[in-house]
Write a protein that holds these residues in place. Structure first.
Motif, PDB file in Angstrom:
ATOM      1  N   ILE A   1      42.662  30.338  44.242  1.00 30.77           N
ATOM      2  CA  ILE A   1      41.356  30.477  43.604  1.00 30.77           C
ATOM      3  C   ILE A   1      41.542  30.582  42.099  1.00 30.77           C
ATOM      4  O   ILE A   1      42.396  31.351  41.620  1.00 30.77           O
ATOM      5  N   ARG A   2      40.782  29.790  41.343  1.00 31.95           N
ATOM      6  CA  ARG A   2      40.685  30.017  39.899  1.00 31.95           C
ATOM      7  C   ARG A   2      39.712  31.168  39.706  1.00 31.95           C
ATOM      8  O   ARG A   2      38.518  31.051  39.993  1.00 31.95           O
ATOM      9  N   VAL A   3      40.217  32.284  39.237  1.00 33.27           N
ATOM     10  CA  VAL A   3      39.447  33.527  39.221  1.00 33.27           C
ATOM     11  C   VAL A   3      38.411  33.510  38.102  1.00 33.27           C
ATOM     12  O   VAL A   3      38.731  33.211  36.943  1.00 33.27           O
ATOM     13  N   ALA A   4      37.181  33.833  38.448  1.00 33.21           N
ATOM     14  CA  ALA A   4      36.125  34.009  37.454  1.00 33.21           C
ATOM     15  C   ALA A   4      35.953  35.486  37.122  1.00 33.21           C
ATOM     16  O   ALA A   4      35.875  35.880  35.954  1.00 33.21           O
ATOM     17  N   TRP A   5      35.908  36.300  38.170  1.00 36.97           N
ATOM     18  CA  TRP A   5      35.745  37.748  38.020  1.00 36.97           C
ATOM     19  C   TRP A   5      36.656  38.447  39.022  1.00 36.97           C
ATOM     20  O   TRP A   5      36.844  37.960  40.136  1.00 36.97           O
ATOM     21  N   ALA A   6      37.184  39.590  38.629  1.00 36.04           N
ATOM     22  CA  ALA A   6      38.013  40.404  39.521  1.00 36.04           C
ATOM     23  C   ALA A   6      37.455  41.815  39.597  1.00 36.04           C
ATOM     24  O   ALA A   6      37.076  42.397  38.568  1.00 36.04           O
ATOM     25  N   GLY A   7      37.382  42.363  40.804  1.00 38.70           N
ATOM     26  CA  GLY A   7      36.919  43.730  40.976  1.00 38.70           C
ATOM     27  C   GLY A   7      38.017  44.734  40.658  1.00 38.70           C
ATOM     28  O   GLY A   7      39.203  44.454  40.830  1.00 38.70           O
ATOM     29  N   VAL A   8      37.612  45.887  40.165  1.00 37.09           N
ATOM     30  CA  VAL A   8      38.533  46.987  39.844  1.00 37.09           C
ATOM     31  C   VAL A   8      38.287  48.101  40.856  1.00 37.09           C
ATOM     32  O   VAL A   8      37.144  48.536  41.031  1.00 37.09           O
ATOM     33  N   ASN A   9      39.358  48.566  41.508  1.00 36.67           N
ATOM     34  CA  ASN A   9      39.219  49.547  42.587  1.00 36.67           C
ATOM     35  C   ASN A   9      40.248  50.657  42.471  1.00 36.67           C
ATOM     36  O   ASN A   9      41.292  50.501  41.829  1.00 36.67           O
ATOM     37  N   ARG A  10      39.950  51.777  43.121  1.00 41.09           N
ATOM     38  CA  ARG A  10      40.863  52.928  43.089  1.00 41.09           C
ATOM     39  C   ARG A  10      42.286  52.592  43.535  1.00 41.09           C
ATOM     40  O   ARG A  10      43.253  53.085  42.951  1.00 41.09           O
ATOM     41  N   PRO A  11      42.459  51.771  44.581  1.00 44.00           N
ATOM     42  CA  PRO A  11      43.844  51.431  44.957  1.00 44.00           C
ATOM     43  C   PRO A  11      44.629  50.759  43.836  1.00 44.00           C
ATOM     44  O   PRO A  11      45.856  50.893  43.767  1.00 44.00           O
ATOM     45  N   ASP A  12      43.933  50.041  42.941  1.00 45.71           N
ATOM     46  CA  ASP A  12      44.619  49.430  41.796  1.00 45.71           C
ATOM     47  C   ASP A  12      45.231  50.515  40.912  1.00 45.71           C
ATOM     48  O   ASP A  12      46.358  50.377  40.422  1.00 45.71           O
ATOM     49  N   ALA A  13      44.470  51.587  40.704  1.00 50.21           N
ATOM     50  CA  ALA A  13      44.963  52.688  39.878  1.00 50.21           C
ATOM     51  C   ALA A  13      46.115  53.423  40.560  1.00 50.21           C
ATOM     52  O   ALA A  13      47.071  53.847  39.910  1.00 50.21           O
ATOM     53  N   LEU A  14      46.017  53.559  41.880  1.00 49.07           N
ATOM     54  CA  LEU A  14      47.123  54.196  42.616  1.00 49.07           C
ATOM     55  C   LEU A  14      48.386  53.350  42.524  1.00 49.07           C
ATOM     56  O   LEU A  14      49.486  53.879  42.336  1.00 49.07           O
ATOM     57  N   GLN A  15      48.250  52.027  42.646  1.00 49.67           N
ATOM     58  CA  GLN A  15      49.408  51.153  42.501  1.00 49.67           C
ATOM     59  C   GLN A  15      49.986  51.264  41.093  1.00 49.67           C
ATOM     60  O   GLN A  15      51.213  51.339  40.915  1.00 49.67           O
ATOM     61  N   ARG A  16      49.120  51.287  40.097  1.00 51.71           N
ATOM     62  CA  ARG A  16      49.569  51.406  38.708  1.00 51.71           C
ATOM     63  C   ARG A  16      50.354  52.694  38.477  1.00 51.71           C
ATOM     64  O   ARG A  16      51.335  52.737  37.725  1.00 51.71           O
ATOM     65  N   ALA A  17      49.952  53.760  39.165  1.00 48.73           N
ATOM     66  CA  ALA A  17      50.602  55.060  39.008  1.00 48.73           C
ATOM     67  C   ALA A  17      51.883  55.182  39.841  1.00 48.73           C
ATOM     68  O   ALA A  17      52.552  56.214  39.789  1.00 48.73           O
ATOM     69  N   GLY A  18      52.198  54.128  40.616  1.00 50.86           N
ATOM     70  CA  GLY A  18      53.401  54.169  41.433  1.00 50.86           C
ATOM     71  C   GLY A  18      53.224  54.853  42.767  1.00 50.86           C
ATOM     72  O   GLY A  18      54.201  55.236  43.419  1.00 50.86           O
TER      73      GLY A  18
ATOM     74  N   PRO B   1      48.300  43.786  40.153  1.00 50.53           N
ATOM     75  CA  PRO B   1      47.157  44.496  40.746  1.00 50.53           C
ATOM     76  C   PRO B   1      45.980  43.569  40.973  1.00 50.53           C
ATOM     77  O   PRO B   1      45.905  42.462  40.424  1.00 50.53           O
ATOM     78  N   GLY B   2      45.019  44.035  41.770  1.00 52.75           N
ATOM     79  CA  GLY B   2      43.783  43.288  42.001  1.00 52.75           C
ATOM     80  C   GLY B   2      43.614  42.894  43.449  1.00 52.75           C
ATOM     81  O   GLY B   2      44.340  42.033  43.953  1.00 52.75           O
ATOM     82  N   LEU B   3      42.635  43.501  44.125  1.00 49.02           N
ATOM     83  CA  LEU B   3      42.460  43.316  45.568  1.00 49.02           C
ATOM     84  C   LEU B   3      41.208  42.525  45.929  1.00 49.02           C
ATOM     85  O   LEU B   3      40.929  42.353  47.121  1.00 49.02           O
ATOM     86  N   GLU B   4      40.465  42.040  44.937  1.00 47.88           N
ATOM     87  CA  GLU B   4      39.278  41.227  45.231  1.00 47.88           C
ATOM     88  C   GLU B   4      38.942  40.398  44.008  1.00 47.88           C
ATOM     89  O   GLU B   4      39.183  40.820  42.874  1.00 47.88           O
ATOM     90  N   ALA B   5      38.409  39.218  44.258  1.00 50.29           N
ATOM     91  CA  ALA B   5      38.029  38.340  43.148  1.00 50.29           C
ATOM     92  C   ALA B   5      37.071  37.280  43.657  1.00 50.29           C
ATOM     93  O   ALA B   5      36.995  36.992  44.854  1.00 50.29           O
ATOM     94  N   SER B   6      36.356  36.688  42.706  1.00 49.59           N
ATOM     95  CA  SER B   6      35.503  35.534  43.005  1.00 49.59           C
ATOM     96  C   SER B   6      35.913  34.384  42.107  1.00 49.59           C
ATOM     97  O   SER B   6      36.505  34.585  41.046  1.00 49.59           O
ATOM     98  N   GLY B   7      35.601  33.166  42.555  1.00 50.39           N
ATOM     99  CA  GLY B   7      35.937  32.013  41.736  1.00 50.39           C
ATOM    100  C   GLY B   7      35.838  30.728  42.520  1.00 50.39           C
ATOM    101  O   GLY B   7      35.087  30.634  43.506  1.00 50.39           O
ATOM    102  N   THR B   8      36.624  29.736  42.115  1.00 50.00           N
ATOM    103  CA  THR B   8      36.562  28.390  42.667  1.00 50.00           C
ATOM    104  C   THR B   8      37.890  28.030  43.329  1.00 50.00           C
ATOM    105  O   THR B   8      38.954  28.252  42.741  1.00 50.00           O
ATOM    106  N   VAL B   9      37.816  27.464  44.521  1.00 49.71           N
ATOM    107  CA  VAL B   9      39.023  27.012  45.216  1.00 49.71           C
ATOM    108  C   VAL B   9      39.593  25.807  44.470  1.00 49.71           C
ATOM    109  O   VAL B   9      38.893  24.812  44.239  1.00 49.71           O
ATOM    110  N   VAL B  10      40.886  25.884  44.095  1.00 49.17           N
ATOM    111  CA  VAL B  10      41.503  24.800  43.330  1.00 49.17           C
ATOM    112  C   VAL B  10      42.743  24.224  44.013  1.00 49.17           C
ATOM    113  O   VAL B  10      43.265  23.197  43.558  1.00 49.17           O
ATOM    114  N   ALA B  11      43.235  24.849  45.081  1.00 50.19           N
ATOM    115  CA  ALA B  11      44.398  24.311  45.795  1.00 50.19           C
ATOM    116  C   ALA B  11      44.365  24.806  47.228  1.00 50.19           C
ATOM    117  O   ALA B  11      43.920  25.925  47.506  1.00 50.19           O
ATOM    118  N   LEU B  12      44.852  23.949  48.130  1.00 46.29           N
ATOM    119  CA  LEU B  12      44.860  24.249  49.562  1.00 46.29           C
ATOM    120  C   LEU B  12      46.283  24.181  50.094  1.00 46.29           C
ATOM    121  O   LEU B  12      47.011  23.221  49.817  1.00 46.29           O
TER     122      LEU B  12
END
Length: 329
Positions: free
Chosen positions: A38-55, A67-78
């Motif tokens: 997916i070519r990402v347009a927007w990515a959601g920010v979530n608590r698990p991202d912060a936990l991963q960042r903190a180790g 990091p990053g567990l959700e995103a929206s965008g356009t399919v560009v490769a299959l």
């Protein structure tokens, strides 16, 4: 479409605070068996991202370390054996990791069509919270119409989603939040009652309502024994995080005597097949709520991809109501 070989992404340079997030140039992912890029347009920010960042929340071995567990965008490769999607499709997707980037790969069954009439910004906020809430509140917690449902942290992304979904299922919804303004926001979303946990005894208030049939909790710590005491007979407690820690002394005799169920889950480590099953349920049940105008993500703020550290600082300040997103495209 010819893709660039490299892309800008946000990496975790070392375990630590928001300041350890920094832009880097990395290879564009190549789709594996059953995967899309997916070519990402927007990515959601979530608590698990912060936990991963903190180790404190390592990604699965096969997942991207970004990091990053959700995103929206356009399919560009299959990848091989992809059947549902075609190049150019607009999607929103649950990710194993890697959403803080210009491109990301995920299993095709974990992507869903962007709901009609919804922009990519709002669509990026749907997967992590909708998958988490539906799988834990409905599939695991078995919430049904008329039951009393309590969700802690009602102004969070999970909380605002849980309030709306439970209300749509016909439950009586109760919640806790950390300020009078957030309490008002929860009530506006459909909570029958909301309690400022800093100034009110939420446990006593819920017991006065008849006690909770189901509780969704991400706090843990001292909330665990309070939650158990706040459950009605045959009640269910579903734990999805431990902001105050996972260890506490608990008298399990009460669980036996009152036939309580204590359960929980985390989403990221589950198998591709399990996540695909959740995706099918979400599309069949939550997407019609969106189409009917009965559910929408609550948006808090947006930041540029390069400002991911500021987005994390905003989230960890607990000043936000609803979802925080990164603008990538």
């Amino acid at each position: 479409m010819t893709l660039s070989h490299t892309m800008t992404a946000i990496e975790i340079s070392q375990p630590g605070g928001p300041e350890v997030l920094r832009p880097v140039t990395v290879p564009v992912p190549v789709p594996g068996h059953g995967q899309i890029v997916i070519r990402v347009a927007w990515a959601g920010v979530n608590r698990p991202d912060a936990l991963q960042r903190a180790g404190m929340y390592a990604p699965p071995p096969s997942a991207s370390p970004l990091p990053g567990l959700e995103a929206s965008g356009t399919v560009v490769a299959l990848g091989p054996n992809v059947s549902r999607w075609q190049i150019g499709d607009k999607v929103t997707a649950l990710l194993p990791g890697g959403g803080y980037a210009e491109y990301v790969a995920t299993h095709e069954s974990h992507a869903l069509p962007v709901p009609d009439g919804m922009g990519l910004r709002e669509a990026a906020c749907l997967p992590e919270t909708c998958f988490t809430v539906w799988s834990n509140v409905v599939m695991r917690g078995r919430l049904s119409a008329g039951e009393r449902f309590l969700v802690h942290g009602g102004s969070s992304g999970i909380g605002t989603t849980a309030i709306q979904i439970a209300r749509n299922l016909g439950a009586r919804v109760f919640t806790t939040a950390g300020s009078d303004e957030k309490v008002a926001a929860c009530k506006a979303l459909g909570a029958q009652a909301a309690y400022n946990y800093k100034t009110e005894d939420w446990a006593a208030a819920i017991r006065a309502e008849g006690s909770a049939n189901l509780i969704l909790d991400m706090v843990g710590g001292a909330y665990l024994p309070k939650n158990v005491r706040t459950l009605a007979d045959d009640g269910r407690l579903v734990q999805i995080a431990f902001l105050q820690g996972p260890k506490v002394e608990l008298n399990f005799a009460e669980m036996m005597m009152r036939r309580l169920t204590l359960t929980g889950s985390t989403l990221r480590p589950q198998s591709d097949a399990a996540k695909a099953n959740i995706a099918r349920e979400v599309e069949a049940n939550v997407w019609p709520m969106i189409a009917a105008g009965r559910f929408a993500p609550v948006m808090d703020s947006e930041f540029a991809l390069a400002d991911a550290a500021k987005a994390h600082a905003r989230m960890e300040s607990s000043g936000h109501t609803g979802k925080i997103v990164l603008k990538v495209e």
